[in-house]
Design an enzyme around this catalytic site. Sequence first.
Site, PDB file in Angstrom:
ATOM      1  N   GLU A 128      -4.195  -9.383   2.391  1.00  0.00           N
ATOM      2  CA  GLU A 128      -5.158  -9.125   3.663  1.00  0.00           C
ATOM      3  C   GLU A 128      -6.328 -10.368   3.524  1.00  0.00           C
ATOM      4  O   GLU A 128      -6.479 -10.693   4.819  1.00  0.00           O
ATOM      5  CB  GLU A 128      -5.494  -7.549   3.591  1.00  0.00           C
ATOM      6  CG  GLU A 128      -4.306  -6.849   3.824  1.00  0.00           C
ATOM      7  CD  GLU A 128      -3.614  -6.342   2.850  1.00  0.00           C
ATOM      8  OE1 GLU A 128      -2.825  -5.377   3.203  1.00  0.00           O
ATOM      9  OE2 GLU A 128      -3.583  -6.804   1.966  1.00  0.00           O
ATOM     10  N   GLU A 149       0.724  -1.416   0.085  1.00  0.00           N
ATOM     11  CA  GLU A 149      -0.045  -0.082   0.045  1.00  0.00           C
ATOM     12  C   GLU A 149       0.989   1.219   0.041  1.00  0.00           C
ATOM     13  O   GLU A 149       0.421   2.004  -0.814  1.00  0.00           O
ATOM     14  CB  GLU A 149      -0.989   0.030   0.992  1.00  0.00           C
ATOM     15  CG  GLU A 149      -2.038  -1.030   1.084  1.00  0.00           C
ATOM     16  CD  GLU A 149      -3.158  -0.938   2.268  1.00  0.00           C
ATOM     17  OE1 GLU A 149      -4.067  -0.325   1.838  1.00  0.00           O
ATOM     18  OE2 GLU A 149      -3.043  -1.499   3.338  1.00  0.00           O
TER      19      GLU A 149
END
Length: 277
Positions: free
Chosen positions: A146, A126
């Site tokens: 995730e 990210e």
Amino acid sequence: MSRLQPPQHSSEVKVAFPAEHVLLLTFNRPKQLNAMTPRMSEDLKVLLDWFEDEPDLWVVIVTGEGRIFCAGADLKAWNNDQQSGITREQENVAANVHGFGSISRRQSNKPIIAAVVGGAYGGGMEMLLNCDLVIASDDAKFALPEVKRGVVAIQGGIPRLASTAGHQLASEMLLLGKTIDAADARNRFGFVNTVVPASEVISTALATAQQIVVNSPDAVQSTKHGLLLAQKLNFSESVLTHAWSPHSRQVYKGVNIKEGLKAFAEKRSPAWANPKL
């Protein structure tokens, strides 16, 4: 550049000035694959806030010590919090305006270059998605896994990957938790600019930074501001907001535009001054 004094920080982040106007920040938890801790995140916030305000620094390179850029969050610590009933994730996301590692949602008007050796996972991915340029080693791997751990890439990775790769390719990484290699990251997904051997990642990132700093810092920072506006506004709003911004005023009313045009007429390299917004 040695005259610059960065703010106090822990050993979890290393600071260097490898070239004029260039800051190098290195995540320094190699044994833990540079997994992010609250201490490292706070160090990065303090250092990057200082970078934003320091007129003599025009570009920052972020990298990781050891064999990987960043493995994301410290899942063992996260597990301990969950098992103890401490659940503040939504509040933390809302409160952390700069995102994961103080990078994944940071809206900096100065260029950020990610120098990625080995790869990036979760929050590490990210962060690099919000960098302006990404230099990666040819053996690097990238993933947003995730969903495999019951969590979400909520710190800015979803919209950034979707805007870069498009809905279907973004879904391939986000919904499957799929790992991709550096070639795919560059050629299919489009978030890596350059792929080089691991031994050349830092030197390539530095050479890229030096290509930026030969340009007018006023023009570079105004252009970066325009790129950020393009993420938020429609075409006309983006153009007009940019045109009337303090960054545009600095370009057209500042000294560097005069120096750039004069240097062109005189057939010499310009001598840029630090921006003064």
